[in-house]
Write an enzyme that holds these catalytic residues in place. Structure first.
Site, PDB file in Angstrom:
ATOM      1  N   ASN A 199       0.836  -1.214   0.000  1.00 20.13           N
ATOM      2  CA  ASN A 199       0.000   0.000   0.000  1.00 20.13           C
ATOM      3  C   ASN A 199       0.865   1.256   0.000  1.00 20.13           C
ATOM      4  OD1 ASN A 199      -3.039  -0.457   0.128  1.00 20.13           O
ATOM      5  ND2 ASN A 199      -2.261  -2.015   1.550  1.00 20.13           N
ATOM      6  N   HIS A 237      -7.896  -0.878   6.023  1.00 25.04           N
ATOM      7  CA  HIS A 237      -8.230  -2.171   6.624  1.00 25.04           C
ATOM      8  C   HIS A 237      -8.871  -3.057   5.553  1.00 25.04           C
ATOM      9  CE1 HIS A 237      -9.275  -4.962   9.810  1.00 25.04           C
ATOM     10  NE2 HIS A 237     -10.452  -5.088   9.236  1.00 25.04           N
TER      11      HIS A 237
END
Ligand code: GRF
Length: 229
Positions: free
Chosen positions: A25, A120
């Site tokens: 990410n 998440h």
């Protein structure tokens, strides 16, 4: 050249990315931030694990990096005190947690209220904590996904900035579902950070505030996408 209001850009927000591991990410955010018109720059990558593969990647790519090994600090407060000093010294505006595996104390979270984001791998408020894809498969949901939210003292419970949905297929294993969700994460996190960096989405007293919505503002659909097969 005379600057018209259209040509004057707000200064880019300075972002610190906090990682503990792989850092995919982080890579997605770094890649997005290379675009000249992206509203944020990645000013620092911090890892609490010296051996994190993401840290090596960031170094190889010439990003400013720092290792803050939590094991070398007496307690959470000392670790966070050092982290806070570094963030202040580097004039950081926004903190993006990207696979950062340390819980923050309520005091630290409060200091960064509305300025610290996390990603998440589930559609919160479903499936908090670890092993989210196992949880999704056990629950039998047909749609899973990922969520970018502001960090609050309670884990995986902060106000939601953006979500992406991903289909759960009959033959999925936790690994195949994780891979599909991860692709969505890499699209969603840069979009969500961009919205926050432009103050298009911010945190009010207790809820998310959307600034200009629709045709006058930026495309919120970019940060809210649905499954396609
Ligand atoms: C991602 O699935 C993220 O949603 C979760 O931890 C994982 C980190 O992966 N918080 P990476 O280090 O970004 O590759």
């Amino acid at each position: 050249m005379t600057q018209t209001p259209e040509t004057i850009r707000a200064p880019k927000k300075r972002v610190a990315i906090l990682i503990s591991g792989r850092g995919s990410n982080m890579q997605a955010l770094v890649t997005a931030a290379r675009a000249p018109d992206y509203p944020a720059e990645i000013a620092l990558v911090i890892s609490n694990r010296p051996e994190a593969p993401g840290l090596a990647w960031a170094k190889e790519h010439g990003l400013p990096t720092l290792t803050l090994d939590h094991q070398l600090y007496e307690n959470r407060e000392h670790f966070e005190g050092q982290l806070q000093s570094v963030l202040e010294m580097s004039k950081i505006d926004l903190v993006a947690l990207a696979g950062f595996m340390r819980l923050m104390t309520p005091g630290f979270v409060e200091r960064w209220r509305g300025r610290m984001l996390n990603i998440h791998p589930s559609l919160l408020p479903l499936f908090k904590g670890l092993r989210t894809h196992e949880q999704a498969l056990a629950a039998g949901v047909r749609i899973s996904g990922c969520t970018v939210h502001f960090v609050s003292p309670e884990m995986d419970a902060g106000p939601i900035i953006a979500q992406a949905a991903v289909p759960v297929l009959p033959a999925d294993t936790p690994e195949t579902l994780a891979a599909r969700v991860l692709e969505a994460e890499h699209r969603l996190y840069p979009q969500a950070l961009s919205l926050v960096a432009q103050d298009q989405i911010s945190l009010n007293a207790d809820s998310i505030a959307f600034q200009r919505v629709g045709s006058e503002g930026i495309n919120h659909a970019d940060a809210l996408f649905s499954p396609s097969l």
